[in-house]
Scaffold this motif. Structure first.
Motif, PDB file in Angstrom:
ATOM      1  N   CYS A  15       0.838  -1.199   0.000  1.00 54.94           N
ATOM      2  CA  CYS A  15       0.000   0.000   0.000  1.00 54.94           C
ATOM      3  C   CYS A  15       0.880   1.258   0.000  1.00 54.94           C
ATOM      4  N   ARG A  63     -11.718  -1.500   5.642  1.00 57.45           N
ATOM      5  CA  ARG A  63     -11.428  -1.112   4.263  1.00 57.45           C
ATOM      6  C   ARG A  63     -12.406  -1.834   3.353  1.00 57.45           C
ATOM      7  N   ASN A  96      -8.175  -1.465   7.654  1.00 57.25           N
ATOM      8  CA  ASN A  96      -7.614  -0.368   6.877  1.00 57.25           C
ATOM      9  C   ASN A  96      -6.233  -0.036   7.417  1.00 57.25           C
ATOM     10  N   ARG A  97      -5.433   0.563   6.582  1.00 53.17           N
ATOM     11  CA  ARG A  97      -4.054   0.849   6.958  1.00 53.17           C
ATOM     12  C   ARG A  97      -3.640   2.196   6.421  1.00 53.17           C
ATOM     13  N   ARG A 110      -4.654   7.954   7.020  1.00 54.16           N
ATOM     14  CA  ARG A 110      -5.074   8.162   5.635  1.00 54.16           C
ATOM     15  C   ARG A 110      -5.654   9.553   5.575  1.00 54.16           C
TER      16      ARG A 110
END
Length: 144
Positions: A15, A63, A96-97, A110
């Motif tokens: 990512c 996500r 999510n990351r 993010r």
């Protein structure tokens, strides 16, 4: 030389946002603990604690893009946190990351520059992300 500050990043090297966040942490002179959560997924208690530490509902850490989110019916607001945790434990890609834990707090970073508020260091010189975007640090930190 890296500063001995306890920062952990839940990272996915595939990512770009996660790679930029990790690079920003290192740009601050900090070598974080890197947890590649797809290889070493957090357990139920850790997931619950991460969500609580962000101050966001667990659902905010999920996500949708590139995951089985829709197929599992996770968009249904009636799904309990326990059901969401079960899904993430079965499919870690749903997390999510990057999630970053620092002495100044925990946040889903993010966009990647959100990590700046979590870095317990003075304002940093400009940083250039992988896509060429330049990030400038205003020096504003959480809890400061």
């Amino acid at each position: 030389m890296h500063t001995p500050i306890a920062i952990t990043i839940y990272h996915n090297p595939a990512c770009g946002t996660s790679r930029n966040t990790l690079a920003l942490i290192r740009h601050a002179g900090i070598e974080p603990t890197v947890i590649e959560y797809l290889k070493t997924p957090p357990d139920r208690a850790t997931l619950r604690a991460l969500a609580a530490a962000t101050g966001e509902p667990l659902r905010a850490l999920l996500r949708e893009k590139g995951t089985p989110f829709a197929e599992l019916g996770l968009g249904d607001p009636q799904r309990s946190d326990e059901a969401l945790l079960d899904a993430v434990l079965q499919h870690p890609i749903l997390l999510n990351r990057p999630l970053v834990v620092s002495p100044l707090g925990t946040a889903l970073c993010r966009p990647s520059e959100r990590v700046l508020a979590l870095l317990p260091v003075p304002a940093l010189p400009p940083f250039t992300k992988e896509d060429g975007e330049v990030v400038t640090d205003d020096g504003v930190r959480r809890g400061a």
